[in-house]
Structures are given as C-alpha cells and as structure tokens.
Design a protein around this motif. Structure first.
Motif, mmCIF file in Angstrom:
data_model
loop_
_atom_site.group_PDB
_atom_site.id
_atom_site.type_symbol
_atom_site.label_atom_id
_atom_site.label_comp_id
_atom_site.label_asym_id
_atom_site.label_seq_id
_atom_site.Cartn_x
_atom_site.Cartn_y
_atom_site.Cartn_z
ATOM 1 N N ARG A 1 -14.927 -0.113 2.966
ATOM 2 C CA ARG A 1 -14.631 1.229 2.457
ATOM 3 C C ARG A 1 -13.181 1.603 2.711
ATOM 4 O O ARG A 1 -12.575 2.371 1.939
ATOM 5 N N HIS A 2 -12.580 1.044 3.797
ATOM 6 C CA HIS A 2 -11.189 1.380 4.102
ATOM 7 C C HIS A 2 -10.243 0.921 2.990
ATOM 8 O O HIS A 2 -9.222 1.559 2.731
ATOM 9 N N THR A 3 -10.590 -0.171 2.328
ATOM 10 C CA THR A 3 -9.749 -0.675 1.242
ATOM 11 C C THR A 3 -9.568 0.384 0.171
ATOM 12 O O THR A 3 -8.447 0.625 -0.318
ATOM 13 N N TRP A 4 -10.630 1.044 -0.171
ATOM 14 C CA TRP A 4 -10.592 1.993 -1.285
ATOM 15 C C TRP A 4 -10.033 3.344 -0.873
ATOM 16 O O TRP A 4 -9.315 3.990 -1.645
ATOM 17 N N TRP A 5 -10.335 3.779 0.353
ATOM 18 C CA TRP A 5 -9.729 5.027 0.815
ATOM 19 C C TRP A 5 -8.214 4.868 0.958
ATOM 20 O O TRP A 5 -7.441 5.740 0.549
ATOM 21 N N MET A 6 -7.792 3.739 1.548
ATOM 22 C CA MET A 6 -6.354 3.541 1.734
ATOM 23 C C MET A 6 -5.641 3.335 0.395
ATOM 24 O O MET A 6 -4.496 3.742 0.225
ATOM 25 N N SER A 7 -6.315 2.721 -0.561
ATOM 26 C CA SER A 7 -5.724 2.564 -1.891
ATOM 27 C C SER A 7 -5.498 3.922 -2.535
ATOM 28 O O SER A 7 -4.471 4.166 -3.183
ATOM 29 N N LEU A 8 -6.456 4.819 -2.357
ATOM 30 C CA LEU A 8 -6.313 6.180 -2.883
ATOM 31 C C LEU A 8 -5.072 6.851 -2.309
ATOM 32 O O LEU A 8 -4.288 7.480 -3.033
ATOM 33 N N LEU A 9 -4.875 6.697 -0.996
ATOM 34 C CA LEU A 9 -3.724 7.319 -0.350
ATOM 35 C C LEU A 9 -2.421 6.655 -0.776
ATOM 36 O O LEU A 9 -1.400 7.324 -0.982
ATOM 37 N N TYR A 10 -2.451 5.333 -0.940
ATOM 38 C CA TYR A 10 -1.227 4.609 -1.277
ATOM 39 C C TYR A 10 -0.806 4.861 -2.721
ATOM 40 O O TYR A 10 0.378 4.768 -3.051
ATOM 41 N N VAL A 11 -1.770 5.180 -3.582
ATOM 42 C CA VAL A 11 -1.414 5.614 -4.935
ATOM 43 C C VAL A 11 -0.550 6.868 -4.851
ATOM 44 O O VAL A 11 0.420 7.035 -5.609
ATOM 45 N N GLY A 12 -0.886 7.765 -3.919
ATOM 46 C CA GLY A 12 -0.130 9.000 -3.775
ATOM 47 C C GLY A 12 1.244 8.805 -3.164
ATOM 48 O O GLY A 12 2.196 9.494 -3.549
ATOM 49 N N THR A 13 1.400 7.863 -2.230
ATOM 50 C CA THR A 13 2.685 7.684 -1.546
ATOM 51 C C THR A 13 3.560 6.663 -2.262
ATOM 52 O O THR A 13 4.583 7.009 -2.846
ATOM 53 N N PHE A 14 3.152 5.401 -2.264
ATOM 54 C CA PHE A 14 3.979 4.386 -2.920
ATOM 55 C C PHE A 14 3.988 4.578 -4.436
ATOM 56 O O PHE A 14 5.015 4.360 -5.094
ATOM 57 N N GLY A 15 2.857 4.978 -5.003
ATOM 58 C CA GLY A 15 2.820 5.231 -6.442
ATOM 59 C C GLY A 15 3.839 6.281 -6.846
ATOM 60 O O GLY A 15 4.497 6.172 -7.890
ATOM 61 N N GLY B 1 -1.617 -2.522 -1.936
ATOM 62 C CA GLY B 1 -0.317 -2.576 -2.578
ATOM 63 C C GLY B 1 -0.424 -2.678 -4.087
ATOM 64 O O GLY B 1 0.340 -2.050 -4.823
ATOM 65 N N ALA B 2 -1.384 -3.482 -4.554
ATOM 66 C CA ALA B 2 -1.563 -3.647 -6.002
ATOM 67 C C ALA B 2 -2.055 -2.353 -6.643
ATOM 68 O O ALA B 2 -1.530 -1.903 -7.666
ATOM 69 N N ILE B 3 -3.061 -1.742 -6.032
ATOM 70 C CA ILE B 3 -3.613 -0.509 -6.599
ATOM 71 C C ILE B 3 -2.613 0.635 -6.473
ATOM 72 O O ILE B 3 -2.468 1.462 -7.387
ATOM 73 N N GLY B 4 -1.898 0.685 -5.341
ATOM 74 C CA GLY B 4 -0.899 1.740 -5.162
ATOM 75 C C GLY B 4 0.176 1.707 -6.230
ATOM 76 O O GLY B 4 0.650 2.756 -6.690
ATOM 77 N N THR B 5 0.540 0.499 -6.662
ATOM 78 C CA THR B 5 1.546 0.370 -7.712
ATOM 79 C C THR B 5 1.070 0.985 -9.015
ATOM 80 O O THR B 5 1.878 1.486 -9.815
ATOM 81 N N LEU B 6 -0.234 0.967 -9.242
ATOM 82 C CA LEU B 6 -0.765 1.591 -10.461
ATOM 83 C C LEU B 6 -0.483 3.091 -10.484
ATOM 84 O O LEU B 6 -0.467 3.702 -11.548
ATOM 85 N N GLY B 7 -0.270 3.675 -9.307
ATOM 86 C CA GLY B 7 0.129 5.079 -9.268
ATOM 87 C C GLY B 7 1.447 5.300 -9.986
ATOM 88 O O GLY B 7 1.654 6.326 -10.637
ATOM 89 N N GLY B 8 2.362 4.309 -9.870
ATOM 90 C CA GLY B 8 3.619 4.407 -10.598
ATOM 91 C C GLY B 8 3.415 4.367 -12.101
ATOM 92 O O GLY B 8 4.121 5.054 -12.852
ATOM 93 N N VAL B 9 2.446 3.577 -12.543
ATOM 94 C CA VAL B 9 2.100 3.539 -13.961
ATOM 95 C C VAL B 9 1.592 4.905 -14.410
ATOM 96 O O VAL B 9 2.001 5.432 -15.456
ATOM 97 N N ALA B 10 0.694 5.494 -13.607
ATOM 98 C CA ALA B 10 0.130 6.802 -13.953
ATOM 99 C C ALA B 10 1.205 7.875 -14.020
ATOM 100 O O ALA B 10 1.200 8.732 -14.919
ATOM 101 N N VAL B 11 2.156 7.828 -13.078
ATOM 102 C CA VAL B 11 3.245 8.812 -13.077
ATOM 103 C C VAL B 11 4.034 8.730 -14.376
ATOM 104 O O VAL B 11 4.319 9.751 -15.026
ATOM 105 N N ASN B 12 4.390 7.530 -14.785
ATOM 106 C CA ASN B 12 5.209 7.382 -15.991
ATOM 107 C C ASN B 12 4.426 7.676 -17.266
ATOM 108 O O ASN B 12 4.982 8.197 -18.235
#
Length: 461
Positions: free
Chosen positions: A237-251, A391-402
């Motif tokens: 479960r930590h994988t998905w919670w941390m991915s959610l947070l990393y979308v917000g920061t690194f994304g 890291g992979a999922i967080g990068t998708l946050g950058g896609v969503a932003v653009n």
C-alpha cells in the motif's frame, strides 16, 4: 574480504559497504568515483529531457513557426510522458546489465535526441508529427534518473545513502535549470533564430561522458535485484500512497519546469526572450532546495515536513490565482518561484519517507523475532523497487500539469486559473493523505523519525 575491484574492473563481485573497515579502506573511494560520473550523466539526461521546454520558446512566427499554443504544450508533454514510461524499464535494466554498462549505453543513446533536435529545429515547415517524434526521443533522458538512483542506492551504505542520493538527484535536477540558462545565453548572443546552437552544444558533452563512464565506472553485483522484489513492491500500500504524494511534489517540479516559459507567454503575453529570461529561475531554486527537504526530514520527520510543504504549496497556488486575477507579472513569477522551492523541498522529504517506512517495518519484524540482517536487506530491496515505481508514476504528474495548461491556453484569451484551482485541490488531498496515513497516531512524527531516526544504520533517502 578481498579487493573491491575484480579483474579488469568491469564487475565488482565483493562489495559490502556496511563493513566500516572495507568502506574506509577502499569502498568509499570507489563509490565516490562512480557517484561523480552518475551525477554528471544524470545531469545530462535531465538537460536532454527538458530540452524541448526551451526550444518551444524559440518557435514563434518571427522565426518561421506557426504552431498554436496547444501544439507547443503537446511538444512539452511528449518528452515527459516518454520519460515516465521509460523509468521502470531503466530501473530494471541497470540491475540486469550493471551500472557501468547501462550508463554507457543510456548516455550514448542521448546522442539521438540531441541530433534530432538539431536537425528538426532548423525546419520550421516540417509537420507537427516530426517534431513530436523528435521530442519523444528526448524521453530517453528522463529514464536515466531511475537507473542512476537505483545504481547509487546499491553501492552506498545505509548511513550515507541519504547524502549520496540527494547529491545524485539534485545534480540531475539542475539539468533542467542549466539547459534553460544556456537557452537564455543563446538567445542573448545569437538571437532567437538559432535554437540549434543550444542542442548542438550537448553533442560533445554526451560523447565525452560516454568515454568517461566507460573508463571510470564499475558494475556491481550488489545492485542486482532479487527476483520478485518489484512484484512485492506493487502489492504494498505504501507504493501507491507515496506515488500519490510524489505526483504532487516531483510532478509539480517537472511539470512546472517544462511549462513555465509557455505559461508566461500565454498568461501575460511575454516575448520569447523575456520568457527565457525567467524560466531557469524556478528549476534552479527547486533543484538547490531539494537536499534541504531531505535534511529537514532527517531532523523533523519526512511525513511532518511533507505535510507542511504540501499545505504551503496549496497556499502558494492560491497566490498564483490572486496574481492572475490582478494580472500582476511580478507577483506571479515570485509565487511560481516559491512553488518551485516548495516542490524541491517536497521531493526531498517525500523520498526520505520511502526507506524510513520499510525500515520501520523491518524493525517491527525484528522485534517480533525475525533476524535483523534479512529483515533490513528485504527493506532495502523493497525501498529501491518502490522508489522506481514512485518515480515513474510521479513523473506522470508532470504530464498532467502540462495537459492541464494545454487545455487552459488552447484558445484565444485563455488563462491558467482552472489548472491552478485543480492543482490547489490536489495538494490539499495529498496533505490530508499524509496526515491520515503517515502521521495520525504515529509516534514521533511519522516516517523519518521515531526509532529509525535514532538508528545510524537506517538512512533516509
């Protein structure tokens, strides 16, 4: 223990960085040498990955281009998406082929997107799909982060991983700012009609780093992944919670970094040279402040720092909305730069939470009677796998932003208000998740503190 170097130095089979005598005698020297080249090649990767965020600013009617706002944002989205897709394969590849061999290959492959950028940017009449194809190859630079971080995490002892990974990540992130600063230099000296100079300058650097990596880096059997580690990480479960947070920061960091110049152009009508003059500021600040996030997390707890950071990001986004409503360029740029700083701090603090969470799980297992060595070895393997996925999922946050900005500005008179409102809401959701999952009821401030902060052998990434 034996020597660190085996045979020609292509593969090092005897590597135990947790042995302090071995580390002092020769391990630290070998690891530092590999770290320096890892930082350099990852820096190049980020520069190539973000190259099109600068090139699009040169693409105006005055230089022969006729692309609309939505098409320019699409040219920024494609490299981001390609980089996100490559992160997991790159993470696996370095464990399969070795840090030296994969770094040589991955760095050499960057010659392709650089050469394509030089070629296509001189052909303003080429169809959009040609530019998109060239931009997609720039995603090769985005994959480098995952392989580089995985390699470095495997060769440093836990007590030094936070510092090593912070330098590796920060040096890589600086590539976004440096390529934009070089874009400003090209625009100021050669004018807006020669963007190919920017891309061409990276060709000799890439070739040099290929040679240096081949001659000076090593492969480590210690970096090889245990079969099933990724599958186990995907079930946590930590994988998905941390991915959610990393979308917000690194994304946010990568998305804002790629879009900043275009937003200034379409929100305020800034000219190309004026936009280029400001674009490097945000990524530079975000990169420089990333290590601070790790340091604060080591001191106060990753979850606590991340919570405060996300709340501040929401407030900063509110200021952006205010600046947009009053059409204040100065306030807008200032608020955006503050957001970059906060995204950098959040990158560092969120990353520290991942190994801390699994280290705490290992401590619980040891308390329950499990042997310490395999428990912490498993925690380390899972941390590496989760970092790759996050890291992979967080990068998708950058896609969503653009994509959000593309939807806002794809038309006359568009503003970014709808996008900023959505970002503010996302930061609020992330803050609630951080508190509910990692802080509520947790002793000492959640992951990054408590017993794991007192144990010197449990490092924070």
């Amino acid at each position: 223990m034996g020597k660190a170097r085996a045979g020609s130095g292509r593969w090092i089979h005897h590597w135990n960085p947790e042995d302090r005598e071995f580390w002092k005698r020769e391990g630290s020297r070998v690891a530092r040498r590999n770290l320096v080249l890892s930082i350099a090649t990852e820096h190049l990767g980020f520069s190539v990955w973000s190259l099109w965020s600068v090139l699009v600013l040169f693409m105006s009617p005055a230089t022969g281009f006729s692309f609309a706002a939505g098409e320019k944002f699409l040219l920024v989205v494609v490299p981001t998406l390609a980089g996100a897709a490559l992160r997991l394969p790159y993470r696996y590849a370095v464990t399969r082929f070795g840090g030296r061999d994969w770094t040589v290959f991955a760095t050499a492959s960057l010659l392709l997107p650089i050469a394509l950028a030089v070629w296509v940017i001189q052909r303003p009449d080429a169809p959009l799909w040609v530019f998109l194809a060239a931009g997609a190859t720039a995603g090769l630079g985005g994959g480098n982060f995952a392989s580089s971080m995985t390699n470095i995490s495997g060769i440093f002892p836990r007590r030094h991983q936070g510092r090593a990974l912070g330098l590796n990540a920060g040096g890589g992130n600086l590539g976004v700012a440096v390529v934009q600063l070089l874009g400003l230099l090209v625009a100021a000296t050669a004018g807006l009609g020669h963007p190919e100079y920017l891309a061409a300058g990276y060709l000799p650097l890439a070739a040099l780093l290929v040679v240096l990596a081949a001659r000076r880096m090593d492969n480590f059997t210690a970096v090889r992944a245990r079969p099933g580690a990724l599958r186990e990480a995907l079930g946590s479960r930590h994988t998905w919670w941390m991915s959610l947070l990393y979308v917000g920061t690194f994304g946010s960091f990568i998305g804002y970094g790629f879009a900043f110049g275009l937003v200034l152009q379409y929100e305020f009508g800034a000219g190309a040279l004026e936009a280029v003059s400001y674009t490097f500021l945000g990524p530079l600040l975000g990169s420089l402040f990333r290590p601070l996030g790790g340091w604060l997390a080591d001191r106060w707890g990753g979850a606590r720092v991340t919570l405060v950071d996300l709340a501040a990001m929401a407030a900063g986004t509110g200021v952006l909305l205010l600046a947009s409503a009053h059409h204040s360029f100065t306030l807008f740029v200032t608020a955006f730069c503050v957001l970059f700083v906060l995204s950098g701090i959040g990158n560092g603090s969120a990353y520290t939470m991942i190994p801390a969470v699994f280290a705490q799980d290992a401590e619980k297992a040891v308390t329950a009677g499990e042997d310490a060595r395999p428990a912490f070895a498993r925690a380390r393997e899972l941390s590496g796998a989760v970092i790759g996925v996050t890291g992979a999922i967080g990068t998708l946050g950058g896609v969503a932003v653009n994509l959000a900005f593309r939807a806002c500005y794809d038309g006359p008179g568009g503003t970014g208000d709808a996008a900023f409102t959505a970002f503010l809401g996302y930061y609020a959701v992330c803050a609630v998740v951080t508190w509910a999952v990692y802080l509520r009821g947790a002793p000492g401030g959640g992951p990054g503190t408590s017993s794991s902060a007192r144990r010197p052998e449990v490092s924070h990434v």
